[in-house]
Design an enzyme around this catalytic site. Sequence first.
Site, PDB file in Angstrom:
ATOM      1  N   TYR A 263       0.806  -1.216   0.000  1.00  0.00           N
ATOM      2  CA  TYR A 263       0.000   0.000   0.000  1.00  0.00           C
ATOM      3  C   TYR A 263       0.842   1.271   0.000  1.00  0.00           C
ATOM      4  O   TYR A 263       0.304   2.354  -0.265  1.00  0.00           O
ATOM      5  CB  TYR A 263      -0.916   0.045   1.223  1.00  0.00           C
ATOM      6  CG  TYR A 263      -1.919  -1.072   1.332  1.00  0.00           C
ATOM      7  CD1 TYR A 263      -2.129  -1.983   0.299  1.00  0.00           C
ATOM      8  CD2 TYR A 263      -2.675  -1.226   2.494  1.00  0.00           C
ATOM      9  CE1 TYR A 263      -3.054  -3.012   0.422  1.00  0.00           C
ATOM     10  CE2 TYR A 263      -3.608  -2.243   2.625  1.00  0.00           C
ATOM     11  CZ  TYR A 263      -3.787  -3.141   1.591  1.00  0.00           C
ATOM     12  OH  TYR A 263      -4.690  -4.153   1.724  1.00  0.00           O
TER      13      TYR A 263
ATOM     14  N   HIS B 209       0.385 -11.551   2.002  1.00  0.00           N
ATOM     15  CA  HIS B 209      -0.662 -10.769   1.340  1.00  0.00           C
ATOM     16  C   HIS B 209      -1.374 -11.576   0.250  1.00  0.00           C
ATOM     17  O   HIS B 209      -2.606 -11.564   0.156  1.00  0.00           O
ATOM     18  CB  HIS B 209      -0.036  -9.507   0.744  1.00  0.00           C
ATOM     19  CG  HIS B 209      -1.009  -8.426   0.454  1.00  0.00           C
ATOM     20  ND1 HIS B 209      -0.651  -7.102   0.379  1.00  0.00           N
ATOM     21  CD2 HIS B 209      -2.344  -8.443   0.200  1.00  0.00           C
ATOM     22  CE1 HIS B 209      -1.712  -6.356   0.111  1.00  0.00           C
ATOM     23  NE2 HIS B 209      -2.753  -7.158  -0.013  1.00  0.00           N
TER      24      HIS B 209
END
Length: 272
Positions: free
Chosen positions: A47, A105
Amino acid sequence: METFQTQGIRLPRLGLGTYRMQGDVCRAAVESALALGYRHIDTAEMYANEDAIGAAIAASGVKRSELHVTTKVWNENLAPDAMRRAFDASLKKLRLDVVDLYLVHWPKPGMHLPSMFETLMTFREEGRARAIGVANFNIALLKTVVEELKAPIACNQIEYHVMLNQSKVKQYMDAKSIPLVAYCPLAQGRAASNETLVAIGKKYGTSAAQVALKWLLDQGGVAAIPKASRHESQKANWDALSLTLDDDDRKNIAGLPKNQRFVSPGFAPAWD
């Protein structure tokens, strides 16, 4: 805030998602959420906002012991040495000595699960990650990790909302006492305009998005991390906790088509 006990940590059932929020916008959003009472912040290496979140946490005055922070390693860094570098970098950006939950992730073709989870367990044993887990793992991968590797998985974070059936993977996770953390819990904003949800919301003087979120949070073993950068949206999501849905509402929501998946990159596993 209601929490789950999972693998030695307390996981708040409502958190703040921060995907696609960066810089000052992200910092302001996290500061706003913490001021409202949120204590679960979700981020990831990918991110590119861990530094902003670290600054917001430092400025908030919230006791570290009251805060849950999840971050994730990107699937390009799943080899042990790369994972160690990524983990160290995340802690530094977050300005934390320990992260509450560290996740893989996304799975990646050709990844070596035993070495990955040996490395994750090292972070846990060192006391720098209170718990470890996964995101976007299907049942086959979960079975390998949980049943063969015996890894202490604290959650599986997956796309889940009123428009996507996740009953098969949830059934397996429930049997193994693994919480489901729902990302995209509002179907990337589509829940807000769904006619069925709008009608239910009118019955209670609430929004369709609040109905969709409460439907998730009413399920055992489910937490949700809606993204919300504006204070008003964060407050609306928080207020959804006090909404009560009845059997008719749940029946109507159960009748919605549930085959809409909005996050499925080319490297995603074969979904169950």
